[in-house]
Enzyme design. Structure first.
Site, short mmCIF file in Angstrom:
data_model
loop_
_atom_site.label_atom_id
_atom_site.label_comp_id
_atom_site.label_asym_id
_atom_site.label_seq_id
_atom_site.Cartn_x
_atom_site.Cartn_y
_atom_site.Cartn_z
N GLY A 36 0.16 5.37 0.76
CA GLY A 36 -0.79 6.41 1.14
C GLY A 36 -0.15 7.76 0.92
N ALA A 37 -0.87 8.79 1.37
CA ALA A 37 -0.35 10.14 1.20
C ALA A 37 0.89 10.35 2.07
CB ALA A 37 -1.43 11.14 1.59
N TYR A 38 1.02 9.57 3.13
CA TYR A 38 2.08 9.85 4.10
C TYR A 38 3.12 8.75 4.24
CZ TYR A 38 -1.61 13.10 5.20
OH TYR A 38 -2.58 14.04 5.10
N GLY A 39 2.98 7.68 3.47
CA GLY A 39 3.98 6.63 3.60
C GLY A 39 3.67 5.43 2.73
N GLY A 73 0.83 -1.22 0.00
CA GLY A 73 0.00 0.00 0.00
C GLY A 73 0.85 1.25 0.00
N LYS A 108 5.63 0.33 7.72
CA LYS A 108 5.28 1.56 7.00
C LYS A 108 6.44 2.54 7.10
CE LYS A 108 1.82 5.24 7.57
NZ LYS A 108 0.42 5.48 7.94
N ASP A 154 -11.37 10.44 11.21
CA ASP A 154 -11.24 10.02 9.81
C ASP A 154 -11.64 8.56 9.65
OD1 ASP A 154 -10.72 10.21 7.13
OD2 ASP A 154 -8.54 10.16 7.32
N VAL A 173 5.06 -2.11 3.42
CA VAL A 173 5.61 -3.34 2.85
C VAL A 173 5.29 -4.52 3.77
CG1 VAL A 173 7.83 -4.51 2.41
CG2 VAL A 173 7.43 -2.22 1.50
#
Ligand SMILES: Nc1ncnc2c1ncn2[C@@H]1O[C@H](COP(=O)(O)OP(=O)(O)OP(=O)(O)O)[C@@H](O)[C@H]1O
Length: 372
Positions: free
Chosen positions: A26-29, A24, A47, A143, A32
């Site tokens: 994401g916006a911040y990381g 994955g 992450k 969120d 694996v």
């Protein structure tokens, strides 16, 4: 340290973990899948956080680490370990090691896998327990959405992504801040956030969880309007328009008030009228979670007591937060980026202390950071 590239990003997290594949971004990381070779090759998610650019970034990371480290609940993603990869010319890279979950609820909802009523009941009970615990700590997630709920093949679920969470002001049972920062996916945003913009609290999470519940039932996003105006109209089309008197209880913004005056009255309707689902208890719980007026919305504790969970309820598992979660940095306007980096290192050392690992020498790191 040995370096591996995943999606073009170097991962240097030592010999202990065998890195397998990128699962994955994401916006911040980037995340694996890895095996923990010191723990029976257990699957873990590592992450790698993007580099910290500014105070907002640093606060988000500090919040995420602090909240997840302080919590001890099955339905809140744990942090097993943090690797700090020192750099000579900048703040080091941070890797967060957590339990691995193969999917999130968004993927389940979008897949062809049908969920039975029993599975929905089991998933929702866990999420209500997790929320009850989180709220008892004085924090709001802010969120909650299917993509921020991880799941495994046994339908065990947990909340992740606490970068946006906040402590609420316990005195006023609500808290205030600048709306411009509010970037949560619109579909799951509570009406009071959209309309009042100033005061909101724990009910916003119940709303978002209610939207997630509706999606588990129908596999469709309930409030999927393309913009702000359509979203407000959609709330009223689906749930009815509250009386002026009721709106006054939670709409504090003048512009919102004027806009609401232009919308026609609509009779109150339960959310479940728009969500096809056979189970009447599930429908009743949904209706109580998707109450427009936050003052009338069900609490996490009351959700646990709802008849929908009666057949699986185990009160011994409905625990509250026992620690002390201090987030003083949130309200400190004069805090600097280096102050926050220092606080992040302190958090990392707390985790290292718990794991009996060597501590980062914070003074050395700070001395170096102050050089550039
Ligand atoms: N513990 C985990 N196990 C398996 N996959 C995970 C785990 N944590 C995160 N992922 C996957 O990696 C993706 C990115 O992770 P995460 O949401 O934590 O990053 P983010 O940068 O904060 O994301 P976002 O952009 O959604 O805010 C997630 O969508 C999820 O699919």
């Amino acid at each position: 340290m040995k370096s591996n590239l995943f999606g073009g990003i170097p991962f240097n997290c030592g010999e202990r973990y065998r890195l397998i594949k990128l699962v994955g971004t994401g916006a911040y990381g980037s995340v694996v899948l890895s095996f923990d070779q010191q723990n029976q090759n257990m699957k873990v998610a590592i992450k790698k956080l993007n580099q910290i650019e500014d105070v907002i970034d640093a606060k988000r990371i500090l919040r995420e680490i602090k909240i997840q480290r302080s919590m001890n609940h099955q339905n809140i993603l744990k942090i097993y370990d943090i690797i700090y990869d020192k750099k000579t010319d900048r703040f080091g890279d941070i890797y967060i090691v957590s339990p691995y979950f193969p999917v999130d609820l968004d993927k389940i909802i979008k897949s062809s896998q049908e969920l039975t009523v029993t599975q929905v009941q089991f998933i929702m009970y866990q999420l209500c327990k997790g929320l009850y615990y989180l709220h008892s700590s004085g924090s709001i997630h802010r969120d909650i959405k299917p993509g921020n709920i991880l799941a495994n093949e046994k339908c065990e679920v947990c909340y992740c992504d606490f970068g946006f969470a906040r402590k609420y002001d316990e005195l006023h049972d609500q808290f205030e801040e600048n709306m411009t920062e509010y970037v949560v996916t619109r579909y799951y945003r509570a009406p009071e956030i959209m309309l009042s913009s100033q005061q909101y609290s724990k009910p916003v999470d119940i709303w978002s969880l209610g939207c997630t519940f509706a999606e588990l039932m129908s596999r469709k996003t309930l409030f999927n309007a393309p913009n702000y105006i359509q979203m407000i109209k959609m709330f009223f089309n689906i749930l009815g328009k509250p009386s002026d008197e009721e709106l006054n209880q939670f709409v504090t913004n003048e512009n919102a008030h004027s806009f609401l005056q232009t919308l026609p009255p609509k009779p109150k309707k339960p959310a479940s009228n728009s969500v096809p689902y056979p189970d009447p208890k599930a429908r009743d719980l949904l209706d109580q979670m998707l109450e427009i007026n936050p003052k009338n919305r069900i609490t996490a504790q009351k959700c646990l007591e709802h008849p929908f969970f009666e057949s699986i309820r185990n009160q011994a598992e409905e625990i509250t937060f026992a620690g002390n979660l201090e987030c003083d940095f949130e309200n400190d306007d004069s805090i600097t980026l280096n102050n926050l980096k220092q606080l992040i290192l302190i958090e990392i050392n707390q985790i290292k202390a718990k794991n009996n690992e060597a501590q980062i020498i914070i003074e050395e790191e700070m001395k170096r950071l102050n050089l550039y």
